[in-house]
Every structure is written in structure tokens, then in C-alpha cells.
Design a protein around this motif. Structure first.
Motif, mmCIF file in Angstrom:
data_model
loop_
_atom_site.group_PDB
_atom_site.id
_atom_site.type_symbol
_atom_site.label_atom_id
_atom_site.label_comp_id
_atom_site.label_asym_id
_atom_site.label_seq_id
_atom_site.Cartn_x
_atom_site.Cartn_y
_atom_site.Cartn_z
ATOM 1 N N LYS A 52 25.793 -29.929 -21.469
ATOM 2 C CA LYS A 52 26.652 -31.105 -21.543
ATOM 3 C C LYS A 52 27.979 -30.642 -20.976
ATOM 4 O O LYS A 52 28.443 -29.544 -21.280
ATOM 5 C CB LYS A 52 26.786 -31.514 -23.021
ATOM 6 C CG LYS A 52 27.656 -32.688 -23.275
ATOM 7 C CD LYS A 52 26.859 -33.966 -23.178
ATOM 8 C CE LYS A 52 27.729 -35.164 -23.502
ATOM 9 N NZ LYS A 52 28.812 -35.397 -22.571
ATOM 10 N N THR A 53 28.580 -31.445 -20.122
ATOM 11 C CA THR A 53 29.735 -30.976 -19.358
ATOM 12 C C THR A 53 30.912 -31.936 -19.431
ATOM 13 O O THR A 53 30.738 -33.148 -19.347
ATOM 14 C CB THR A 53 29.320 -30.824 -17.871
ATOM 15 O OG1 THR A 53 28.160 -30.020 -17.815
ATOM 16 C CG2 THR A 53 30.402 -30.201 -17.038
ATOM 17 N N GLN A 54 32.094 -31.378 -19.595
ATOM 18 C CA GLN A 54 33.327 -32.179 -19.491
ATOM 19 C C GLN A 54 34.220 -31.530 -18.444
ATOM 20 O O GLN A 54 34.468 -30.329 -18.494
ATOM 21 C CB GLN A 54 34.077 -32.195 -20.826
ATOM 22 C CG GLN A 54 33.486 -33.165 -21.821
ATOM 23 C CD GLN A 54 34.275 -33.210 -23.122
ATOM 24 O OE1 GLN A 54 35.257 -32.491 -23.298
ATOM 25 N NE2 GLN A 54 33.847 -34.062 -24.028
ATOM 26 N N ASP A 56 37.984 -31.835 -16.737
ATOM 27 C CA ASP A 56 39.320 -32.439 -16.718
ATOM 28 C C ASP A 56 40.024 -31.976 -15.457
ATOM 29 O O ASP A 56 40.342 -30.797 -15.312
ATOM 30 C CB ASP A 56 40.139 -32.008 -17.944
ATOM 31 C CG ASP A 56 39.518 -32.509 -19.229
ATOM 32 O OD1 ASP A 56 38.916 -33.593 -19.198
ATOM 33 O OD2 ASP A 56 39.627 -31.804 -20.247
ATOM 34 N N ASN A 61 39.111 -37.555 -16.185
ATOM 35 C CA ASN A 61 38.064 -36.905 -16.975
ATOM 36 C C ASN A 61 36.703 -37.331 -16.446
ATOM 37 O O ASN A 61 36.480 -38.509 -16.224
ATOM 38 C CB ASN A 61 38.136 -37.328 -18.448
ATOM 39 C CG ASN A 61 39.509 -37.128 -19.012
ATOM 40 O OD1 ASN A 61 40.051 -36.048 -18.932
ATOM 41 N ND2 ASN A 61 40.088 -38.190 -19.565
ATOM 42 N N SER A 63 32.457 -36.654 -17.245
ATOM 43 C CA SER A 63 31.530 -35.978 -18.137
ATOM 44 C C SER A 63 30.119 -36.216 -17.648
ATOM 45 O O SER A 63 29.865 -37.142 -16.885
ATOM 46 C CB SER A 63 31.709 -36.448 -19.567
ATOM 47 O OG SER A 63 31.138 -37.706 -19.730
ATOM 48 N N LEU A 65 25.834 -34.242 -17.373
ATOM 49 C CA LEU A 65 24.870 -33.194 -17.686
ATOM 50 C C LEU A 65 24.707 -32.292 -16.476
ATOM 51 O O LEU A 65 24.451 -32.773 -15.376
ATOM 52 C CB LEU A 65 23.516 -33.822 -18.032
ATOM 53 C CG LEU A 65 23.529 -34.870 -19.144
ATOM 54 C CD1 LEU A 65 22.208 -35.608 -19.202
ATOM 55 C CD2 LEU A 65 23.819 -34.209 -20.484
ATOM 56 N N VAL A 81 24.790 -34.874 -13.230
ATOM 57 C CA VAL A 81 24.609 -36.334 -13.323
ATOM 58 C C VAL A 81 25.407 -36.847 -14.518
ATOM 59 O O VAL A 81 25.646 -36.110 -15.466
ATOM 60 C CB VAL A 81 23.123 -36.750 -13.524
ATOM 61 C CG1 VAL A 81 22.291 -36.502 -12.302
ATOM 62 C CG2 VAL A 81 22.495 -36.067 -14.729
ATOM 63 N N LYS A 206 28.533 -27.099 -22.605
ATOM 64 C CA LYS A 206 27.923 -26.888 -23.921
ATOM 65 C C LYS A 206 26.415 -26.897 -23.752
ATOM 66 O O LYS A 206 25.858 -27.874 -23.239
ATOM 67 C CB LYS A 206 28.368 -28.003 -24.867
ATOM 68 C CG LYS A 206 28.051 -27.733 -26.293
ATOM 69 C CD LYS A 206 28.493 -28.888 -27.148
ATOM 70 C CE LYS A 206 27.748 -28.856 -28.468
ATOM 71 N NZ LYS A 206 27.856 -30.113 -29.185
ATOM 72 N N ILE B 67 15.164 -35.107 -16.787
ATOM 73 C CA ILE B 67 15.992 -34.976 -17.992
ATOM 74 C C ILE B 67 15.665 -36.180 -18.882
ATOM 75 O O ILE B 67 15.808 -37.324 -18.450
ATOM 76 C CB ILE B 67 17.500 -34.977 -17.673
ATOM 77 C CG1 ILE B 67 17.866 -33.843 -16.698
ATOM 78 C CG2 ILE B 67 18.325 -34.862 -18.952
ATOM 79 C CD1 ILE B 67 19.326 -33.873 -16.240
ATOM 80 N N ASP B 104 32.716 -39.288 -26.503
ATOM 81 C CA ASP B 104 31.969 -38.145 -26.002
ATOM 82 C C ASP B 104 32.215 -37.005 -26.969
ATOM 83 O O ASP B 104 33.222 -36.316 -26.878
ATOM 84 C CB ASP B 104 32.471 -37.797 -24.592
ATOM 85 C CG ASP B 104 31.658 -36.697 -23.955
ATOM 86 O OD1 ASP B 104 30.675 -36.260 -24.559
ATOM 87 O OD2 ASP B 104 32.011 -36.288 -22.831
ATOM 88 N N LYS B 107 35.759 -36.528 -28.254
ATOM 89 C CA LYS B 107 36.721 -37.099 -27.310
ATOM 90 C C LYS B 107 36.521 -38.613 -27.204
ATOM 91 O O LYS B 107 35.408 -39.069 -26.953
ATOM 92 C CB LYS B 107 36.490 -36.448 -25.940
ATOM 93 C CG LYS B 107 37.681 -36.530 -25.038
ATOM 94 C CD LYS B 107 37.446 -35.668 -23.825
ATOM 95 C CE LYS B 107 38.645 -35.633 -22.936
ATOM 96 N NZ LYS B 107 38.508 -34.661 -21.880
ATOM 97 N N TYR B 111 39.129 -47.966 -21.954
ATOM 98 C CA TYR B 111 39.434 -48.447 -20.610
ATOM 99 C C TYR B 111 39.456 -49.960 -20.605
ATOM 100 O O TYR B 111 38.782 -50.614 -21.392
ATOM 101 C CB TYR B 111 38.375 -47.987 -19.597
ATOM 102 C CG TYR B 111 38.212 -46.499 -19.504
ATOM 103 C CD1 TYR B 111 38.982 -45.743 -18.616
ATOM 104 C CD2 TYR B 111 37.278 -45.842 -20.301
ATOM 105 C CE1 TYR B 111 38.817 -44.372 -18.528
ATOM 106 C CE2 TYR B 111 37.113 -44.466 -20.227
ATOM 107 C CZ TYR B 111 37.881 -43.737 -19.331
ATOM 108 O OH TYR B 111 37.716 -42.382 -19.254
#
Lengths: 210, 214
Positions: A52-54, A56, A61, A63, A65, A81, A206, B67, B104, B107, B111
Motif C-alpha cells: 500500500k503506497t502513499q 506526497d 497526495n 495513493s 498499490l 495502480v 506498507k 490484485i 486512507d 489520513k 475535496y
């Protein structure tokens, strides 16, 4: 006036970078590394990892996968994605080559792609152990200093846990990128935090599936 | 019959041909499109809420991998949607009229849909599919209608180049009994697609407004 301009330039330069002297490290030796001396997170067997990706980037931001798949030795494919399934990028690392198979127009800028390539290369460690390495140590870690594309990359292995815990990438004495690898589950870190020192870019990974 | 290579080729050809004939015949074009559309409009008019589980499959042709994620979907008339992923990660999008809320993990972001073109488009697609409104948008999409014994299946192909950067076409499969959306497939130009399957659907059950507040 000349001095003033030079001072301004120096202040600007120093304020955007952090300096690292690694004063606490003691050199042990300089030698060629054995192929499996540093444990790679993404081995050369056909393993696949989903994070899991964020991301910045300045005030934006993103986010999603991040899917990393090891195809064969020194050949890795990476796809990002969004959670809803919209593809952001498809990259392939093959030895020292980097191929962009797909990238959303918004991120398809030379500077962004170069930065992402460098960051991902640091954790993929493709062709990393080619030249000689300086081996250093401090109280808790064994540190491998590897030179790659004008950058000095320090790989810190915690000696007690025998795990890679920190990667630092320096250009001269200026620290460019710090990567923390934490909370290991078996041989994989559950958290990888990529922090840039000269641009406002942070990437948090993560682990969700191996 | 003496089996030689030629016979095998002809035989395989015949098998392949008959299979493709079967798969083509399982979906045929809907003859009376206006009757289907008016029935769908009548059913969506009656649908005030939807509560459902969903299974999402993202097919990545580049990696030859899929996935799979799962979660819960809530819809409440007129324009309230809660899209909550529970496996293998936590992620939630709430659309409440023209406001969007994204959670998330720890977080949270809000918007305004009016200020974000991408969100506006995503909402138009999701809400448009759920409410069936998207089928009236023949200005932006080429729309084709098919049916099988189980589903009515509508294929939408966007005209705009900008849209086609994200998706080459959308397929919506409506349940033949209650006309609710059973499967949604979004195809990209690369051949990758996202399939969302809605299971355990409950229509018109009471869903508290708190599900859509933030």
C-alpha cells in the motif's frame, strides 16, 4: 556584491540539503563483496510483493498499490495502480536499464521519472554489488558504502537482527535520500519510508501481501 | 479415420470454430432497446438504497498478475455513495452530493467535486452506472446493448481522447431479475481491466445517513 551573491547561493544550497559526515563510522576494509553478502529485499527468485503506497509530492497526495515482481536475476517489474484500479505507471528495471512501459501524463515528466527510478533502484538493488565496497561499522550496524552513478549509497545492516534497516544516498557530503526499513516480518520489512532532503517528496510503503 | 496432421488441424479448427460460435451466441444484441431502457429506468426509480459486498479484480497484463480486493458498497438516493475497501487494506471513499471524503488508513482528505475534474468524471461513471443514467449519455459514449440468459450487458465506448487515456471501454452487466448492476468491467487501452462484482445485494433496506457523513 560578488561575495553577497556567493553567500546567497551557498545559503540556498545548504538550506535545501542536509549534510552528512558519518563521523561515527569506522572503516573496516575495502573489498569486493560476495554476491549474497547483502540480503536483498527483492530477491532474484520469482517473488512478488504488494505494498500500500502513499506519495506526497509538494502539496499533492497520491495513493495506491505498488506491485513489485522479480522476473529473473536483475530484472524487476513495478506497477502502481490506484485503489480503484486506475493505472499510474509501469516500470521495468533490467540490469542498468530503465524502461517506462506506461506512465500517466500527469507524472510523465523527465525529472519525476528520474527521481522515481533512482529511489526504486535503491531498494531494488539491481546490479548494486558490482564494484568494490567500503565496509564500515558503528555501534549497532555494519555499513556497506557502494558507489553508483556518482552517488555514495550507504546500506546499514543492523548486526543484532541481521536486517537492512537504513539506506542513505549521498551526493558528495549532501544527503539526498534516506530510506528507513522497519518492522520486519520474516525477511520483509512491513514499512519502507523514502524521504527526500532536497525536494518535498516522501514515499511510504506498507507491506500487504507477499 | 486415419489420423494425420492435416486431420488434426481441421479437427482443431472445427472445435475452435464451434466454441467461438457458442460464445458469440451466448450474448446477442437486445432487439427492443427502448423497452429495456424504460424497464431499467422504472426499476432504478424504485431503488432508493443499495447495500452490497464487492470483489474487485485488477488484471495487470504487464505482470501477468491479478490484485484482488474486497469491500462494502452503499448507495442512497440521490447522490450518496460509500465505497469501502476492507481487504487486504483499509481505504474508503464517500461521495455525498458534490463533496468527496477519502480515508486512507489514518489520513483523511476532503475535496470539492466541482474543483476536481477527475473526481467529477469518476463520480459520473459510478453514479451513472448505479442509477442507469449513463445510458442516456450517447453524446460522450457509443452505447451497445446485449443480453444473455442471466444478464443484460451494455458496452460503452467513450468518444473523447482524454477519457480514452484512462479507459477504452466500460461493460455493465445488469441482473435480469431486478435490473441491479451485478458486474462492472473497466478496460484500459493496454488490455488491463478492472472487474467489480457486486454480491449479496440488498435493495431498499434502511441505511442511516451517518454512513455517508464525515
Amino acid at each position: 556584491m560578488k561575495n553577497f551573491l556567493f553567500s546567497c547561493f551557498l545559503i540556498l544550497l545548504l538550506s535545501s540539503c542536509s549534510i552528512s559526515f558519518h563521523g561515527n563510522l569506522h572503516k573496516i576494509e575495502k573489498r569486493q563483496l560476495n554476491p549474497n553478502e547483502i540480503k536483498f529485499i527483492f530477491g532474484n527468485d520469482s517473488n512478488k510483493i504488494l505494498f500500500k503506497t502513499q506519495i506526497d509530492l509538494y502539496d499533492n497526495n497520491f495513493s495506491g498499490l505498488l506491485f513489485v515482481k522479480s522476473i529473473k536475476e536483475n530484472n524487476k517489474k513495478i506497477v502502481l495502480v490506484t485503489e480503484l484500479g486506475i493505472k499510474i505507471f509501469e516500470f521495468e528495471f533490467h540490469d542498468d536499464e530503465f524502461e517506462v512501459h506506461y506512465c500517466l501524463e500527469m507524472l510523465n515528466k523527465k525529472a519525476i521519472l528520474k527521481t522515481l527510478e533512482k529511489d526504486l533502484r535503491l531498494i531494488l538493488m539491481n546490479n548494486m554489488v558490482s564494484g568494490k565496497a567500503k565496509i564500515l561499522e558503528d555501534e549497532n550496524n555494519l555499513v556497506y558504502k557502494l558507489k553508483k552513478n556518482k552517488r555514495n549509497n550507504y546500506y546499514h545492516i543492523n548486526t543484532k537482527a541481521d536486517k537492512l534497516v537504513l539506506i542513505e544516498s549521498l551526493s558528495g557530503i549532501f544527503k539526498k535520500v534516506t530510506i528507513e526499513l522497519k518492522d520486519y516480518k520474516d525477511d520483509y520489512p512491513e514499512k519502507i519510508n523514502i524521504l527526500h532532503h532536497n525536494i518535498k517528496l516522501n514515499i511510504k510503503l506498507k507491506l500487504i501481501e507477499i | 479415420m486415419k489420423i494425420n496432421n492435416k486431420n488434426i488441424v481441421i479437427f482443431s479448427f472445427f472445435i475452435l470454430f464451434s466454441f467461438s460460435a457458442i460464445s458469440q451466441s451466448s450474448y446477442k444484441t437486445i432487439k427492443d432497446i427502448s423497452a429495456f431502457k424504460s424497464k431499467l429506468a422504472e426499476m432504478t426509480k424504485k431503488t432508493n438504497t443499495i447495500e452490497s459486498k464487492f470483489i474487485q479484480e485488477k488484471n495487470l497484463s504487464f505482470l501477468s498478475e491479478i490484485i484482488i480486493s474486497k469491500g462494502l458498497f452503499y448507495y442512497k438516493k440521490e447522490n450518496k455513495i460509500r465505497w469501502q475497501y476492507t481487504e487486504p487494506f483499509d481505504y474508503m471513499i464517500i461521495i455525498n452530493n458534490d463533496k468527496i471524503f477519502i480515508k486512507d488508513e489514518d489520513k483523511e482528505s476532503k475535496y470539492d467535486m466541482k474543483s476536481n475534474k477527475v473526481f467529477k468524471e469518476i463520480n459520473n461513471i459510478i453514479a451513472g452506472c448505479v442509477q442507469g443514467e449513463i445510458l442516456n449519455n450517447d453524446k460522450d459514449y457509443k452505447i451497445e446493448y446485449f443480453e444473455s440468459s442471466k444478464f443484460y450487458y451494455v458496452k460503452l465506448t467513450p468518444y473523447s481522447k482524454q477519457m480514452r487515456e484512462f479507459l477504452s471501454n466500460i461493460e455493465i452487466y445488469f441482473n435480469k431479475v431486478d435490473y441491479s448492476v451485478s458486474i462492472l468491467k473497466i478496460f484500459e487501452l493496454s488490455g488491463d481491466y478492472t472487474k467489480m462484482e457486486f454480491i449479496n445485494k440488498k435493495l431498499n433496506q434502511k441505511i442511516p445517513d451517518e454512513k455517508f457523513s464525515f
